[in-house]
Each structure stands twice: as structure tokens, then as C-alpha cells.
Design an enzyme around this catalytic site. Structure first.
Site, PDB file in Angstrom:
ATOM      1  N   LYS A   8      -0.563  -6.373  -2.231  1.00  0.00           N
ATOM      2  CA  LYS A   8      -0.705  -7.819  -2.093  1.00  0.00           C
ATOM      3  C   LYS A   8      -2.116  -8.267  -2.484  1.00  0.00           C
ATOM      4  CE  LYS A   8      -1.227  -6.650   2.629  1.00  0.00           C
ATOM      5  NZ  LYS A   8      -0.528  -6.446   3.828  1.00  0.00           N
TER       6      LYS A   8
ATOM      7  N   GLY B  44       0.831  -1.205   0.000  1.00  0.00           N
ATOM      8  CA  GLY B  44       0.000   0.000   0.000  1.00  0.00           C
ATOM      9  C   GLY B  44       0.866   1.257   0.000  1.00  0.00           C
TER      10      GLY B  44
ATOM     11  N   GLN C 128      -6.069   8.426   4.227  1.00  0.00           N
ATOM     12  CA  GLN C 128      -4.985   8.307   5.224  1.00  0.00           C
ATOM     13  C   GLN C 128      -3.649   7.979   4.579  1.00  0.00           C
ATOM     14  OE1 GLN C 128      -6.759   5.878   8.796  1.00  0.00           O
ATOM     15  NE2 GLN C 128      -7.996   5.554   6.984  1.00  0.00           N
TER      16      GLN C 128
ATOM     17  N   ASP D 287       0.674   1.877   8.788  1.00  0.00           N
ATOM     18  CA  ASP D 287       0.338   1.057   9.967  1.00  0.00           C
ATOM     19  C   ASP D 287       1.427   1.122  11.039  1.00  0.00           C
ATOM     20  OD1 ASP D 287      -1.720   0.359   8.272  1.00  0.00           O
ATOM     21  OD2 ASP D 287      -0.906  -1.618   7.786  1.00  0.00           O
TER      22      ASP D 287
ATOM     23  N   SER E 199       6.668  -7.247   2.059  1.00  0.00           N
ATOM     24  CA  SER E 199       7.380  -7.019   0.792  1.00  0.00           C
ATOM     25  C   SER E 199       8.848  -7.419   0.907  1.00  0.00           C
ATOM     26  CB  SER E 199       7.309  -5.540   0.394  1.00  0.00           C
ATOM     27  OG  SER E 199       5.974  -5.122   0.341  1.00  0.00           O
TER      28      SER E 199
ATOM     29  N   HIS F 275      -8.871   5.602   2.317  1.00  0.00           N
ATOM     30  CA  HIS F 275      -7.544   5.752   1.700  1.00  0.00           C
ATOM     31  C   HIS F 275      -6.985   7.162   1.741  1.00  0.00           C
ATOM     32  CE1 HIS F 275      -8.845   1.813   0.409  1.00  0.00           C
ATOM     33  NE2 HIS F 275      -7.555   1.536   0.265  1.00  0.00           N
TER      34      HIS F 275
HETATM   35  O1  F6P Z   1      -1.241  -1.692   5.104  1.00  0.00           O
HETATM   36  C1  F6P Z   1      -1.670  -0.429   4.746  1.00  0.00           C
HETATM   37  C2  F6P Z   1      -3.161  -0.383   4.627  1.00  0.00           C
HETATM   38  O2  F6P Z   1      -3.526   0.942   4.300  1.00  0.00           O
HETATM   39  C3  F6P Z   1      -3.931  -0.899   5.842  1.00  0.00           C
HETATM   40  O3  F6P Z   1      -3.961   0.035   6.883  1.00  0.00           O
HETATM   41  C4  F6P Z   1      -5.282  -1.199   5.212  1.00  0.00           C
HETATM   42  O4  F6P Z   1      -5.987  -2.184   5.940  1.00  0.00           O
HETATM   43  C5  F6P Z   1      -4.902  -1.721   3.871  1.00  0.00           C
HETATM   44  O5  F6P Z   1      -3.616  -1.201   3.559  1.00  0.00           O
HETATM   45  C6  F6P Z   1      -5.865  -1.348   2.769  1.00  0.00           C
HETATM   46  O6  F6P Z   1      -5.424  -1.942   1.610  1.00  0.00           O
HETATM   47  P1  F6P Z   1      -6.065  -1.698   0.178  1.00  0.00           P
HETATM   48  O7  F6P Z   1      -5.273  -0.606  -0.460  1.00  0.00           O
HETATM   49  O8  F6P Z   1      -5.880  -2.999  -0.505  1.00  0.00           O
HETATM   50  O9  F6P Z   1      -7.490  -1.317   0.362  1.00  0.00           O
END
Ligand code: F6P
Length: 358
Positions: free
Chosen positions: A78, A12, A281, A135, A112, A279
Site C-alpha cells: 500500500k 507486505g 521478520q 501482524d 487488500s 524486514h
Molecule cells: O503489515 C506488515 C508490515 O510488515 C508491518 O508490520 C510493518 O509496519 C509494515 O508492514 C512495513 O511495511 P513496508 O514494507 O512498507 O516497510
């Protein structure tokens, strides 16, 4: 000897990635090395035709990119690749050979680092990792790039929600990311002086939340802010979402609405509303500390490669940059919120309800 190094961002995205890329390019260029910016995480290496671009100081020295969030190179999250480790490792090895890479800088979380380090086993290529994630759960390091900006974004959201909560005499539940670690929730709840903060590491009860809301009411205040981590479970000890990504990992989200419904059903002196930040954040202007981390981590990664260090990740420890082996990173696993930390103690000292530690 002239080296050719690849740099990729994986997992992410978060604020500060472009400052990392810029830092690596600047430091490597000073040594006369070539830098290949690999597109879309490991995909740029494993897929054919390979996707990359040659990066030089001209890409970053007079450019807004180091000041912006997102990843200039694109990132691979991932849950999208289903091929076996063996197949991916073979594709990766072929890509590294085709591109003539001597070394790779992986900007990612512990997952990663683990993946790329597995792909590189037995290859004549050195790998150094730079931790990044909102995180802040990458092992051993105190800070991963992107965390502080996410805390800033969430704290601003608490401030903004407080104003509307105050206008309408409401309690607002704000759900933040962080997966199974409560760092983002705890840091932003504390900075925003929230009334309640729920994190995956500490069990809570709905009655505990309601008691806090009653206490707020009794004090004469007609608004409250509750910060909850997406990774907390419901009262039955289950995650409210049963969604999974393509590799079977849980996809979180929805706990704030669950709590809104549960609290509203048992207590009606506050109107409750829920907000999921999502997102947003992962974006926002990178704060100074994330850029600072990015620049020192990038410079350190190049220094390590120059010294011939392999399979190490740079870390921040008590104001210094050091490095630890990938094996130690993987052995340690993700870092949870320390329930005895000064942050947790301060939250309690503020009178915040944070659940009941056993
Ligand atoms: O690991 C970073 C993160 O932003 C987590 O806080 C969140 O649960 C996840 O990635 C969200 O992932 P995606 O971009 O697949 O929605």
C-alpha cells in the site's frame, strides 16, 4: 465448466505465500481449471500490458518455491498508488475482462480484501480471500499465514540477543513489527522469556521499565531483554516517527532508540542498546504451521469457488477452516491483542513487565 482463476498476493510479503500459491494451483488443476498468476498484486491486472503467467502443477510439483518465503508473483504494498477508486476499479474491470477471469484468489490482509472486493463490485467475477500478515491482525481468523514464521524469527533474535547481552552485562531493547497490534511482540517475548514486553494495547511507563531492570539487577542477573512493538507510543502518547506513506498512513519505527535514550538518561546500572529487526521478520524458512495453513487455506479457497461462494475469506477457528464474508471482515476491523488473553496472563505470571492495564 472450465474456469480461469487469477491468484495475486497483495500487501507486505511474509513466509508461506508460495505454499499458498502452490496449493491453489494444485487444487485448481485437479478440477481442470486454468490458473493465471498475477504479478505484483493488482498491478498485474490494472496496468497495461497486463502482467501475469499461466501457472500449472509443473511450476510447483518439483520446485523449491513452496518451501521458500517471499512471493513468487511479487506483491504490491500500500501507499504507492494515488489514483481514485473509480479509476482503479475501471482499470481492474478492463483487466479482468481482457484476461477472461472467472474468479480471483486474493492473498492479503483485510486492507487488500477490502480493496479488491471494492474493485470487483458489479463485476461478474467471484473473489475469495486468504489471510496473510506477520501482524496477525486480520479480523476473525485466529491465524494469518506468515505470523508463526515471524514469531520464530523474533524468538530466535531474542535468544541470540540474550547471549550478547549476557556477555556485556547489558539490557537490549528489540523492536519488532506488527503495526498497531501487539501479537508479534507478545508471542515472541513470551516464547523468548523476555523481561519486558511493550505492546500498543497496554500503556506503560519508563519508571515501570526501570523498576523491572532494578528487580533483575537485585536478583543477581546482569542482562535483560526488552521486546517492544513498533506501534507503541512515547510517554506523551505520540508515535516517535512522523513519517507517512503516499496514502498518508503512519510509517512506524524508532521507538526502541527513544526508549534507550529515555531509560539511559534516568538509570545507568545497565548499559542499554537497541536493535530493530526490520524486514528480516517477513522472511525466513516458512515454519511447518505456516505451510500447513497455506495448504489448507488454498484448498479451501478452491473448494469455495467451486461451490460458487463469492466475497468470502477463509479463516482458522479452533482447529477448523471456515469462511466469513468480506463485509464481516471489513466491519470487524483489525484484531488487536486481547489484553485478557492467556498469553498476557502467562507473561504476567512469568513476572514480565508489560505495562499497566487500566
Ligand atoms: O503489515 C506488515 C508490515 O510488515 C508491518 O508490520 C510493518 O509496519 C509494515 O508492514 C512495513 O511495511 P513496508 O514494507 O512498507 O516497510
Amino acid at each position: 465448466m472450465t474456469k480461469r482463476i487469477g491468484i495475486l498476493t497483495s500487501g507486505g510479503d511474509c513466509a508461506g505465500l508460495n505454499a499458498v500459491i502452490s496449493s491453489v494451483v494444485m487444487a485448481a488443476s485437479q478440477k481442470g481449471w486454468e490458473v493465471y498468476g498475477i504479478h505484483n498484486g493488482t498491478d498485474g491486472i490494472t496496468e497495461t500490458p497486463h502482467s501475469y503467467e499461466v501457472l500449472t502443477v509443473h511450476n510447483f510439483s518439483d520446485s523449491p518455491w513452496p518451501r521458500l518465503s517471499g512471493s513468487y508473483l511479487g506483491s504490491l504494498n500500500k501507499g504507492v498508488k494515488m489514483e481514485s477508486l473509480e479509476t482503479m476499479s475501471q482499470k481492474f474491470a478492463q483487466g479482468v475482462k481482457d484476461l477472461g477471469l472467472d474468479a480471483i484468489v486474493v492473498v492479503g490482509g483485510d486492507g487488500s480484501m477490502n480493496i479488491v472486493s471494492n474493485y470487483c463490485k458489479g463485476l461478474d467475477v467471484h473473489v475469495v480471500g486468504i489471510p496473510k500478515t506477520i501482524d496477525n491482525d486480520t479480523p476473525i481468523t485466529e491465524f494469518s499465514v506468515g505470523f508463526q514464521t515471524a514469531v520464530q524469527v523474533c524468538t530466535k533474535a531474542v535468544d541470540d540477543l540474550y547471549l550478547t547481552a549476557r556477555s556485556h552485562n547489558r539490557a537490549i531493547i528489540m523492536e519488532v513489527m506488527g503495526r498497531d497490534a501487539g501479537h508479534l511482540a507478545m508471542h515472541s517475548a513470551l516464547a523468548g522469556a523476555a523481561d519486558v514486553c511493550l505492546v500498543p494495547e497496554i500503556p506503560y511507563t519508563i519508571d515501570g521499565i526501570i523498576n523491572k531492570l532494578k528487580e533483575v539487577k537485585a536478583s543477581g542477573r546482569n542482562n535483560a531483554i526488552i521486546v517492544v512493538s513498533e506501534g507503541i507510543k512515547n510517554e506523551k502518547g505520540e508515535h516517535v516517527s512522523n513519517k507517512k506513506n503516499l496514502v498518508g498512513e503512519a510509517v512506524y519505527g524508532g521507538i526502541s532508540q527513544y526508549l534507550t535514550d529515555e531509560i539511559s538518561a534516568r538509570y545507568n546500572e545497565f548499559q542499554i542498546r537497541s536493535t530493530t529487526l526490520g524486514h528480516i521478520q517477513r522472511s525466513g524458512t516458512p515454519v511447518a504451521f505456516d505451510r500447513l495453513l497455506a495448504y489448507v487455506y488454498g484448498a479451501k479457497a478452491v473448494e469455495l469457488l467451486d461451490k460458487g461462494v463469492n466475497r468470502h475469506m477463509v479463516i482458522w477457528k479452533a482447529g477448523h477452516v471456515e469462511s466469513v464474508s468480506f463485509d464481516d471482515v471489513v466491519k470487524e476491523g483489525t484484531t488487536k491483542l486481547d489484553t485478557n488473553s492467556d498469553y498476557v496472563k502467562a507473561a504476567r505470571a512469568l513476572g514480565m513487565y508489560i505495562g499497566e492495564c487500566k
